[in-house]
Design a protein around this motif. Structure first.
Motif, short mmCIF file in Angstrom:
data_model
loop_
_atom_site.label_atom_id
_atom_site.label_comp_id
_atom_site.label_asym_id
_atom_site.label_seq_id
_atom_site.Cartn_x
_atom_site.Cartn_y
_atom_site.Cartn_z
N MET A 64 -19.19 23.82 1.02
CA MET A 64 -19.66 23.07 0.14
C MET A 64 -21.16 23.29 -0.36
SD MET A 64 -21.05 18.92 1.14
CE MET A 64 -19.27 18.63 1.27
N ALA A 65 -22.13 23.53 -1.06
CA ALA A 65 -23.55 23.76 -1.34
C ALA A 65 -24.53 22.72 -1.48
CB ALA A 65 -23.95 25.37 -1.69
N ARG A 66 -25.60 23.07 -2.08
CA ARG A 66 -26.64 21.95 -2.10
C ARG A 66 -27.59 22.85 -2.61
NH1 ARG A 66 -29.51 17.32 1.44
NH2 ARG A 66 -30.81 17.29 -0.93
N THR A 67 -28.74 22.15 -4.06
CA THR A 67 -30.26 22.52 -3.68
C THR A 67 -30.67 21.46 -3.26
OG1 THR A 67 -29.63 21.59 -5.93
CG2 THR A 67 -28.94 24.09 -6.29
N PHE A 68 -32.13 21.77 -3.52
CA PHE A 68 -33.12 21.29 -3.00
C PHE A 68 -34.16 20.37 -3.89
CE2 PHE A 68 -31.36 22.59 0.85
CZ PHE A 68 -30.25 21.37 1.42
N GLN A 69 -34.48 19.37 -3.86
CA GLN A 69 -35.89 19.48 -5.04
C GLN A 69 -37.27 20.07 -4.78
OE1 GLN A 69 -36.79 14.82 -4.99
NE2 GLN A 69 -34.99 14.84 -4.95
N SER A 70 -37.70 20.47 -3.40
CA SER A 70 -38.57 21.39 -2.76
C SER A 70 -37.55 22.02 -2.32
CB SER A 70 -39.25 20.53 -1.38
OG SER A 70 -39.84 19.22 -2.00
N ARG A 77 -39.98 37.73 0.90
CA ARG A 77 -38.96 38.35 0.45
C ARG A 77 -38.59 38.28 -1.36
NH1 ARG A 77 -35.24 39.96 3.55
NH2 ARG A 77 -35.17 39.30 6.07
N THR A 78 -38.15 39.33 -1.47
CA THR A 78 -38.00 39.19 -3.42
C THR A 78 -37.13 38.26 -3.65
OG1 THR A 78 -36.28 41.40 -3.40
CG2 THR A 78 -38.89 42.36 -3.58
N VAL A 79 -36.28 38.06 -5.41
CA VAL A 79 -35.75 37.61 -5.38
C VAL A 79 -34.10 37.77 -5.64
CG1 VAL A 79 -34.58 36.58 -7.28
CG2 VAL A 79 -37.25 36.56 -8.07
N ARG A 80 -33.89 39.00 -5.46
CA ARG A 80 -33.08 39.79 -4.88
C ARG A 80 -32.74 39.44 -3.40
NH1 ARG A 80 -31.88 44.69 -8.06
NH2 ARG A 80 -33.59 45.45 -6.61
N GLY A 81 -33.65 39.54 -2.93
CA GLY A 81 -33.44 39.46 -1.50
C GLY A 81 -33.57 38.19 -0.41
N ASN A 82 -34.26 37.12 -1.28
CA ASN A 82 -33.22 35.96 -1.10
C ASN A 82 -32.68 35.13 -1.24
OD1 ASN A 82 -35.91 33.70 -0.39
ND2 ASN A 82 -37.05 35.00 -1.60
N VAL A 83 -31.59 36.24 -2.02
CA VAL A 83 -30.46 35.65 -2.77
C VAL A 83 -28.99 36.63 -1.78
CG1 VAL A 83 -28.09 36.06 -4.02
CG2 VAL A 83 -30.46 35.46 -4.95
N ALA A 84 -29.72 38.32 -1.65
CA ALA A 84 -28.76 38.83 -0.81
C ALA A 84 -28.95 38.16 0.87
CB ALA A 84 -29.76 39.91 -0.30
N LEU A 85 -29.65 37.26 1.59
CA LEU A 85 -29.81 36.57 2.47
C LEU A 85 -29.25 36.10 2.60
CD1 LEU A 85 -31.61 36.12 5.77
CD2 LEU A 85 -33.00 34.89 4.43
N ALA A 137 -29.43 30.23 -7.46
CA ALA A 137 -28.05 31.24 -7.20
C ALA A 137 -28.70 31.76 -5.37
CB ALA A 137 -29.62 32.79 -7.24
N ARG A 138 -28.66 31.01 -4.58
CA ARG A 138 -29.29 30.78 -2.94
C ARG A 138 -27.80 30.22 -2.55
NH1 ARG A 138 -34.48 29.24 -0.84
NH2 ARG A 138 -33.97 30.04 1.24
N ALA A 139 -28.06 29.23 -3.25
CA ALA A 139 -26.51 28.06 -3.42
C ALA A 139 -25.58 28.37 -3.72
CB ALA A 139 -26.59 26.55 -3.85
N LEU A 140 -25.47 29.54 -4.54
CA LEU A 140 -23.90 30.33 -5.55
C LEU A 140 -23.67 31.42 -4.23
CD1 LEU A 140 -24.42 30.06 -9.11
CD2 LEU A 140 -22.84 28.55 -8.19
N ALA A 141 -24.86 31.93 -3.65
CA ALA A 141 -24.53 32.89 -2.65
C ALA A 141 -23.49 32.67 -2.11
CB ALA A 141 -25.91 33.60 -2.18
#
Length: 228
Positions: A64-70, A77-85, A137-141
């Motif tokens: 289970m994952a979620r996104t946030f309003q904020s 970190r770069t966009v890719r770095g955030n997703v990699a984390l 993307a971070r949630a899908l990761a």
């Protein structure tokens, strides 16, 4: 009382809209389901198992994952770095030595959500719609099979709402079940299969988008009267 005797069932493979006016209890419900809050009563079941009160990181492990309003990406970190984390196993204390495989997976997820041309940028370089896609993307990761999406259409143009709706529909086609909260009624009702409407923490209606549009109780509580 933020959530009052509320019962919701989410069917595998559907897009469920979770609707209600400001202060209705939508985000509180998300927090109870995802483990941010422990409910004072009631039960949360996921894939048939009682997961009431389990912490958020355990719910992520369950799928289970979620996104946030904020949006709160890591600005250093770069966009890719955030997703990699988000891809890194939780046993790792540092991701400074990310392997090429993780980098490739992060790039693929960025491409999937429409950020392929921005992987090397930093979050503060992204427009609002880009930050929203980074949140997805971070949630899908984390590899979810259930994704709770909080206010995805806020601040988007009509074209951006359509583009994002197509992305969410494609995720459902790939096997992700979605629960979506938003105040853009037109955009949301065009996206979802079914809706649950709450007011003051209680469910007042449930049904198809057409049934919700025609429901007088919903019109009065959420739309301020008969729909124009």
């Amino acid at each position: 009382m933020a959530v009052d005797d509320l019962s919701i069932t989410v069917e595998e493979g559907e897009i469920l809209g979770f609707i209600g006016p400001n202060g209705a209890g939508k985000s509180t419900t998300f927090n109870c389901v995802t483990g941010a809050y422990k409910p004072t009563s009631g039960t949360v079941r996921y894939h048939g198992k009682d997961v009431t009160g389990e912490p958020a990181y355990e719910m992520v492990k369950r799928g289970m994952a979620r996104t946030f309003q904020s949006f709160r990406p890591l600005t250093d970190r770069t966009v890719r770095g955030n997703v990699a984390l988000a891809l890194a196993p939780d046993r790792i204390l540092s991701v400074s030595g990310l392997r090429g495989e993780t980098r490739a997976r992060a790039t693929a997820i960025c491409n999937r959500v429409g950020l392929g041309d921005r992987v090397g940028q930093f979050p503060d370089e992204l427009p609002h719609a880009g930050l929203l896609r980074l949140e997805l993307a971070r949630a899908l990761a984390t590899g979810p099979d259930l994704l709770l999406v909080d206010e995805p259409f806020a601040g988007l143009s009509s074209r951006e709402v359509g583009d994002l709706s197509n992305l969410l529909l494609s995720l459902r086609d790939e096997g992700v079940t979605l629960v979506v909260v938003d105040h853009n009624m037109r955009g949301l009702l065009s996206l979802i299969d079914r809706a649950v409407v709450i007011q003051f923490g209680s469910k007042i209606a449930e049904g198809t988008p057409d049934e919700i549009r025609e429901n007088e109780t919903v019109q009065e509580a959420y739309l301020g009267g008969a729909e124009q």
